[in-house]
Design a protein around this motif. Structure first.
Motif, PDB file in Angstrom:
ATOM      1  N   ARG A  80      -8.193   4.596   5.249  1.00  0.00           N
ATOM      2  CA  ARG A  80      -8.493   5.785   6.040  1.00  0.00           C
ATOM      3  C   ARG A  80      -7.777   5.675   7.381  1.00  0.00           C
ATOM      4  O   ARG A  80      -7.826   4.621   8.021  1.00  0.00           O
ATOM      5  N   PRO A  82     -11.246  -1.561   1.060  1.00  0.00           N
ATOM      6  CA  PRO A  82     -11.278  -0.477   2.054  1.00  0.00           C
ATOM      7  C   PRO A  82     -10.962  -0.951   3.467  1.00  0.00           C
ATOM      8  O   PRO A  82     -11.333  -2.065   3.865  1.00  0.00           O
ATOM      9  N   GLY A 123      -6.364  -4.278  -1.934  1.00  0.00           N
ATOM     10  CA  GLY A 123      -6.822  -2.917  -2.162  1.00  0.00           C
ATOM     11  C   GLY A 123      -8.227  -2.635  -1.694  1.00  0.00           C
ATOM     12  O   GLY A 123      -8.834  -1.636  -2.104  1.00  0.00           O
ATOM     13  N   THR A 148       2.624   2.482  -3.346  1.00  0.00           N
ATOM     14  CA  THR A 148       1.867   3.151  -4.406  1.00  0.00           C
ATOM     15  C   THR A 148       1.986   4.666  -4.320  1.00  0.00           C
ATOM     16  O   THR A 148       1.623   5.373  -5.257  1.00  0.00           O
ATOM     17  N   ARG A 149       2.495   5.171  -3.206  1.00  0.00           N
ATOM     18  CA  ARG A 149       2.593   6.618  -3.012  1.00  0.00           C
ATOM     19  C   ARG A 149       3.990   7.072  -2.558  1.00  0.00           C
ATOM     20  O   ARG A 149       4.356   8.216  -2.772  1.00  0.00           O
ATOM     21  N   HIS A 179      -2.703   7.398   4.617  1.00  0.00           N
ATOM     22  CA  HIS A 179      -4.067   7.834   4.328  1.00  0.00           C
ATOM     23  C   HIS A 179      -4.223   8.189   2.845  1.00  0.00           C
ATOM     24  O   HIS A 179      -4.150   9.350   2.442  1.00  0.00           O
ATOM     25  N   HIS A 180      -4.437   7.179   2.031  1.00  0.00           N
ATOM     26  CA  HIS A 180      -4.679   7.377   0.607  1.00  0.00           C
ATOM     27  C   HIS A 180      -5.292   6.107   0.040  1.00  0.00           C
ATOM     28  O   HIS A 180      -5.304   5.057   0.687  1.00  0.00           O
ATOM     29  N   GLY A 181      -5.805   6.215  -1.157  1.00  0.00           N
ATOM     30  CA  GLY A 181      -6.456   5.056  -1.761  1.00  0.00           C
ATOM     31  C   GLY A 181      -7.652   4.618  -0.936  1.00  0.00           C
ATOM     32  O   GLY A 181      -8.491   5.426  -0.535  1.00  0.00           O
ATOM     33  N   ALA A 182      -7.711   3.320  -0.644  1.00  0.00           N
ATOM     34  CA  ALA A 182      -8.841   2.765   0.101  1.00  0.00           C
ATOM     35  C   ALA A 182      -8.583   2.709   1.602  1.00  0.00           C
ATOM     36  O   ALA A 182      -9.356   2.099   2.340  1.00  0.00           O
ATOM     37  N   HIS A 186       0.835  -1.211   0.000  1.00  0.00           N
ATOM     38  CA  HIS A 186       0.000   0.000   0.000  1.00  0.00           C
ATOM     39  C   HIS A 186       0.868   1.259   0.000  1.00  0.00           C
ATOM     40  O   HIS A 186       0.622   2.199  -0.772  1.00  0.00           O
ATOM     41  N   PRO A 220       3.299  -4.057  -5.790  1.00  0.00           N
ATOM     42  CA  PRO A 220       3.663  -3.043  -6.789  1.00  0.00           C
ATOM     43  C   PRO A 220       5.121  -3.167  -7.211  1.00  0.00           C
ATOM     44  O   PRO A 220       5.989  -3.469  -6.396  1.00  0.00           O
TER      45      PRO A 220
END
Length: 332
Positions: free
Chosen positions: A175, A149, A147, A21-22, A170-173, A18, A54
């Motif tokens: 919180r 939530p 991926g 991806t950022r 805190h991004h994508g699915a 996760h 990824p």
């Protein structure tokens, strides 16, 4: 942001995927063969089979190199080892001479020998460290890896650590909520695993949904009593890291602790179950510590006591349930 995830079990792997991806993310594991496999296939076939990671995620076999990656003031170090490995990892940081400025850990439970919560372990081993905290909540690694939530809570006395953790995750699915009740969050994350073994036993014995609901509700009361006695706040146990995590772990088919309970109900021995599981079931590791802490403070935890009797005292699941049913009536 540069992020290092220390520990390539299912949860560490899923969160590293996760993050990648950022952010500039490296995943470290002490097993060089696992790192080689991850680098070659971008899949953790040992702990998270079928979940593709990824291409941006990097894998690191060198501990010092992983720490260096997360050592800057604008970086983040994520500890993804079980509670049993947390103290050793903190000591290894000191020995390596590289302690990242911002540390968040994922482990849930009590240290078996000392009965310490993770924050107490970190405070003992890294006494000068201030920007740290715990990330917890109702989450299965496989769903995060896919991926789907999820909502988690970062608890810390450091506003800077909380903000950095939110910025990372805190991004994508996903919180991320924030709070400062570290003790409450950690007690919830530990006790829910023991209670999930109880609901697994109940489900495995075919006792029905009424019994499951009763165990979850009365289990939440046990969790809250212990948590408040240890310094947590009562309202924390009605949130994501208390009730939310308890519901998921007690009812979800991906729950390792619930699986332990169901298999105990089927007549398998604990040794057989743990050998076949292939993953850590923290409820087994910390059940004695939870019960001991409760007894030392005069707190009643009958469900936890019943689980310990089944796990460690050769009491059959049916006899343990019967003992619970035979308790005297009392006010709720």
């Amino acid at each position: 942001m540069k992020v290092a995830v220390l520990g390539a079990g299912a949860w560490g792997t899923a969160l590293a995927g996760h993050l990648a991806t950022r952010h500039d993310t490296k995943l470290w594991a002490r097993d060089a063969a696992l790192i080689e496999s991850l680098s070659r296939t971008h899949e953790n076939t040992r702990y998270l089979e079928g979940v593709k990671l990824p291409q941006a995620l990097a894998f690191e076999a060198g501990f010092a190199a992983a720490l260096q990656h997360a050592s800057a003031d604008d970086a983040l170090c994520v500890i993804a080892t079980p509670v049993a490995g947390l103290r050793e990892l903190c000591r290894a940081m000191r020995q390596a001479g590289v302690v990242p400025a911002h540390i968040v850990w994922l482990c849930k439970g009590f240290e078996a020998d000392t009965q310490c919560l993770p924050n107490e372990v970190v405070a003992a081993e890294l006494p000068e460290h201030r920007s740290n905290g715990t990330l917890s909540g109702p989450s299965f690694a496989r769903e995060v890896g896919q991926g789907l939530p999820v909502a988690l809570t970062v608890a810390s006395a450091s506003a800077e650590l909380a903000a950095r953790t939110v910025a990372a995750f805190h991004h994508g699915a996903m919180r991320i909520y924030t709070g400062d009740d570290v003790i409450g969050v950690e007690v919830g994350g530990a006790v829910k695993n023991v209670l999930a073994i109880a609901t697994g036993i109940s489900d495995g014995l075919g006792l029905g949904l009424n019994a499951r609901a009763a165990l979850i509700t009365r289990g939440l009361a046990e969790m809250s009593r212990l948590g408040v006695a240890l310094g947590g706040r009562a309202e924390t146990f009605n949130g994501l890291t208390g009730l939310g995590d308890l519901i998921l772990t007690a009812t979800g088919d991906l729950s390792r602790n619930r699986t332990v309970g169901m298999q105990l109900a089927s007549g398998r021995t604990l040794d057989e179950i743990l050998a076949a599981l292939g993953h850590v079931a923290e409820g087994v590791r910390c059940a004695r510590a939870v019960l001991s802490l409760a007894q030392s403070r005069g707190i009643e935890m009958p469900i936890t006591q019943a689980v310990c009797r089944v796990l460690f005292d050769n009491v059959t699941p049916r006899d343990a349930v019967q003992a619970l049913l035979s308790r005297d009536a009392k006010a709720e």
